[in-house]
Design a protein around this motif. Structure first.
Motif, PDB file in Angstrom:
ATOM      1  N   ARG A 135       0.822  -1.224   0.000  1.00 35.64           N
ATOM      2  CA  ARG A 135       0.000   0.000   0.000  1.00 35.64           C
ATOM      3  C   ARG A 135       0.853   1.269   0.000  1.00 35.64           C
ATOM      4  N   TYR A 136       2.114   1.123   0.304  1.00 26.75           N
ATOM      5  CA  TYR A 136       2.969   2.317   0.442  1.00 26.75           C
ATOM      6  C   TYR A 136       4.005   2.377  -0.688  1.00 26.75           C
ATOM      7  N   ASP A 137       5.132   3.054  -0.450  1.00 22.55           N
ATOM      8  CA  ASP A 137       6.106   3.302  -1.526  1.00 22.55           C
ATOM      9  C   ASP A 137       6.666   2.014  -2.138  1.00 22.55           C
ATOM     10  N   PRO A 138       6.916   2.022  -3.453  1.00 22.28           N
ATOM     11  CA  PRO A 138       7.371   0.806  -4.132  1.00 22.28           C
ATOM     12  C   PRO A 138       8.899   0.613  -4.132  1.00 22.28           C
ATOM     13  N   ALA A 139       9.612   1.315  -3.251  1.00 19.77           N
ATOM     14  CA  ALA A 139      11.072   1.157  -3.206  1.00 19.77           C
ATOM     15  C   ALA A 139      11.553   1.481  -1.803  1.00 19.77           C
ATOM     16  N   VAL A 140      12.756   1.036  -1.507  1.00 18.02           N
ATOM     17  CA  VAL A 140      13.360   1.419  -0.228  1.00 18.02           C
ATOM     18  C   VAL A 140      14.810   1.803  -0.481  1.00 18.02           C
ATOM     19  N   VAL A 141      15.232   2.880   0.159  1.00 17.32           N
ATOM     20  CA  VAL A 141      16.588   3.392  -0.043  1.00 17.32           C
ATOM     21  C   VAL A 141      17.282   3.458   1.314  1.00 17.32           C
ATOM     22  N   PHE A 142      18.473   2.908   1.385  1.00 18.67           N
ATOM     23  CA  PHE A 142      19.268   3.006   2.620  1.00 18.67           C
ATOM     24  C   PHE A 142      20.264   4.143   2.449  1.00 18.67           C
ATOM     25  N   ILE A 143      20.266   5.068   3.391  1.00 21.62           N
ATOM     26  CA  ILE A 143      21.288   6.131   3.296  1.00 21.62           C
ATOM     27  C   ILE A 143      22.055   6.227   4.616  1.00 21.62           C
ATOM     28  N   THR A 144      23.266   6.757   4.536  1.00 21.56           N
ATOM     29  CA  THR A 144      24.042   7.010   5.743  1.00 21.56           C
ATOM     30  C   THR A 144      23.979   8.501   6.044  1.00 21.56           C
ATOM     31  N   GLY A 145      23.901   8.829   7.329  1.00 25.32           N
ATOM     32  CA  GLY A 145      23.905  10.236   7.721  1.00 25.32           C
ATOM     33  C   GLY A 145      25.241  10.891   7.434  1.00 25.32           C
ATOM     34  N   ARG A 146      26.289  10.083   7.389  1.00 25.67           N
ATOM     35  CA  ARG A 146      27.622  10.628   7.141  1.00 25.67           C
ATOM     36  C   ARG A 146      27.845  10.841   5.667  1.00 25.67           C
ATOM     37  N   GLU A 147      28.438  11.961   5.333  1.00 29.08           N
ATOM     38  CA  GLU A 147      28.828  12.292   3.944  1.00 29.08           C
ATOM     39  C   GLU A 147      27.660  12.478   2.997  1.00 29.08           C
ATOM     40  N   SER A 148      26.447  12.128   3.453  1.00 30.76           N
ATOM     41  CA  SER A 148      25.371  12.093   2.467  1.00 30.76           C
ATOM     42  C   SER A 148      24.967  13.490   2.012  1.00 30.76           C
ATOM     43  N   ARG A 149      25.205  14.470   2.853  1.00 33.82           N
ATOM     44  CA  ARG A 149      24.801  15.821   2.482  1.00 33.82           C
ATOM     45  C   ARG A 149      25.454  16.259   1.169  1.00 33.82           C
ATOM     46  N   VAL A 170      21.573  10.158  13.502  1.00 31.14           N
ATOM     47  CA  VAL A 170      21.046  10.952  14.626  1.00 31.14           C
ATOM     48  C   VAL A 170      21.615  12.374  14.649  1.00 31.14           C
ATOM     49  N   GLY A 171      22.901  12.497  14.374  1.00 27.48           N
ATOM     50  CA  GLY A 171      23.525  13.820  14.398  1.00 27.48           C
ATOM     51  C   GLY A 171      23.180  14.673  13.183  1.00 27.48           C
ATOM     52  N   ARG A 172      22.486  14.104  12.220  1.00 22.35           N
ATOM     53  CA  ARG A 172      22.223  14.810  10.962  1.00 22.35           C
ATOM     54  C   ARG A 172      20.744  15.046  10.690  1.00 22.35           C
ATOM     55  N   VAL A 173      19.887  14.867  11.702  1.00 25.78           N
ATOM     56  CA  VAL A 173      18.451  14.953  11.417  1.00 25.78           C
ATOM     57  C   VAL A 173      18.029  16.339  10.938  1.00 25.78           C
ATOM     58  N   GLY A 174      18.715  17.376  11.402  1.00 23.25           N
ATOM     59  CA  GLY A 174      18.382  18.741  10.981  1.00 23.25           C
ATOM     60  C   GLY A 174      18.527  18.889   9.478  1.00 23.25           C
ATOM     61  N   GLU A 175      19.691  18.479   8.977  1.00 22.39           N
ATOM     62  CA  GLU A 175      19.953  18.590   7.533  1.00 22.39           C
ATOM     63  C   GLU A 175      19.047  17.682   6.723  1.00 22.39           C
ATOM     64  N   ILE A 176      18.841  16.473   7.220  1.00 20.34           N
ATOM     65  CA  ILE A 176      18.033  15.502   6.474  1.00 20.34           C
ATOM     66  C   ILE A 176      16.615  16.044   6.298  1.00 20.34           C
ATOM     67  N   SER A 177      16.040  16.531   7.392  1.00 20.64           N
ATOM     68  CA  SER A 177      14.683  17.062   7.349  1.00 20.64           C
ATOM     69  C   SER A 177      14.611  18.285   6.420  1.00 20.64           C
ATOM     70  N   ARG A 178      15.558  19.186   6.578  1.00 17.68           N
ATOM     71  CA  ARG A 178      15.545  20.434   5.798  1.00 17.68           C
ATOM     72  C   ARG A 178      15.705  20.153   4.295  1.00 17.68           C
ATOM     73  N   LEU A 179      16.671  19.305   3.959  1.00 19.98           N
ATOM     74  CA  LEU A 179      16.939  19.049   2.539  1.00 19.98           C
ATOM     75  C   LEU A 179      15.790  18.313   1.854  1.00 19.98           C
ATOM     76  N   LEU A 180      15.184  17.350   2.558  1.00 20.45           N
ATOM     77  CA  LEU A 180      14.070  16.616   1.937  1.00 20.45           C
ATOM     78  C   LEU A 180      12.877  17.542   1.726  1.00 20.45           C
ATOM     79  N   ILE A 181      12.576  18.364   2.725  1.00 14.31           N
ATOM     80  CA  ILE A 181      11.418  19.271   2.599  1.00 14.31           C
ATOM     81  C   ILE A 181      11.686  20.320   1.513  1.00 14.31           C
ATOM     82  N   LYS A 182      12.903  20.836   1.503  1.00 18.51           N
ATOM     83  CA  LYS A 182      13.283  21.827   0.489  1.00 18.51           C
ATOM     84  C   LYS A 182      13.082  21.287  -0.932  1.00 18.51           C
ATOM     85  N   HIS A 183      13.318  20.013  -1.114  1.00 17.96           N
ATOM     86  CA  HIS A 183      13.193  19.424  -2.452  1.00 17.96           C
ATOM     87  C   HIS A 183      11.839  18.773  -2.697  1.00 17.96           C
TER      88      HIS A 183
END
Ligand code: SAH
Length: 245
Positions: A135-149, A170-183
């Protein structure tokens, strides 16, 4: 005669989630080099006759560098030993298993990968969040908080319609949230943060993508934690109370 190095996954931190192959090799090994994140798999190590070296532990201020670990693997194998290199989860999911294997290959040392159950799947699952569901998304993506920015295409990720599973984030939730919403990712996308999964210290935080950074700060969430971003997190409401581990 040259020995052999087994690059082995220890699973997500519970001894009954170790594979039989890993268990057999732990019993057969001459030397075991393990990382810090192995939970009660430590009980199993006590059953082994091998020399056991915790390469994830700091001795004084010093933690073994990747180069030192590589060197140790090569040296022990050259002494003819059966070496088990034990890593949390699966050795090749953000586990540097591939890097260590390269060093072994270059030095002509026989090696084998032994897969383990990755925390990226097992930790969400253990609290009632399947990483895919029709019922939900048809893919799954694994990302690392490190270097991913710097190296991830956040625009593509935000538009992908995939469950996003973040390790070391955990240390990157600010950037992760901001970048995903921005895009363009919906700020109300549900998010689960599972801290110390599969242990008696486990905590689960359910929040929206927008509120993720504040909530992680407020609740003082610490690593290790798996973060799941996507519609499947809704299933926690249905399955979270019923699932028993
Ligand atoms: N190779 C490992 C991942 C290594 S990276 C695997 O396949 O599972 C280390 C990260 O894994 C941690 O920062 C955290 O994001 C995650 N992790 C591993 N075990 C965990 C656990 N028991 N609970 C929560 N997160 C865990």
């Amino acid at each position: 005669m040259t020995g052999k190095v087994y690059i082995v996954g220890a699973g997500p931190g519970r001894k009954d989630l170790l594979t039989l192959r890993a268990y057999e090799l732990i019993k057969k090994a001459d030397v075991i080099l393990h990382d810090a994140l192995i939970g009660d798999v430590a009980d199993i190590l006590r059953e082994s006759r091998a020399e056991i070296i915790n390469v994830g532990k700091r001795s004084g201020k010093h933690r073994k560098t990747q180069e030192e670990i590589n060197q140790m693997l090569v040296e022990y194998a050259k002494q003819g030993k059966i070496v088990v290199r034990l890593k949390g989860g699966d050795p090749c999911v953000f586990g540097r298993g591939g890097e260590e294997a390269e060093v072994l290959a270059i030095n002509g040392i026989p090696f084998e990968f032994v897969p383990g159950i990755t925390s990226a799947v097992a930790v969400p699952e253990s609290v009632g969040i399947p990483v895919t569901h029709r019922r939900y998304d048809p893919a799954v993506v694994f990302i690392t908080g490190r270097e991913s920015r710097e190296r991830l295409n956040w625009e593509a990720l935000a538009r992908l319609n995939a469950t996003i599973v973040v390790l070391m984030g955990v240390g990157r939730v600010g950037e992760i949230s901001r970048l995903l919403i921005k895009h363009g990712k919906d700020p109300n996308t549900p998010v689960a943060v599972i801290e110390r999964g599969l242990s008696d210290k486990q905590r689960v935080l359910i929040v929206t993508l927008e509120k993720l950074p504040n909530k992680v700060k407020e609740e003082k969430i610490k690593a290790p934690a798996v973060i799941v971003i996507g519609g499947v997190v809704e299933l926690f409401g249905v399955l979270g109370g019923a699932v028993k581990i």
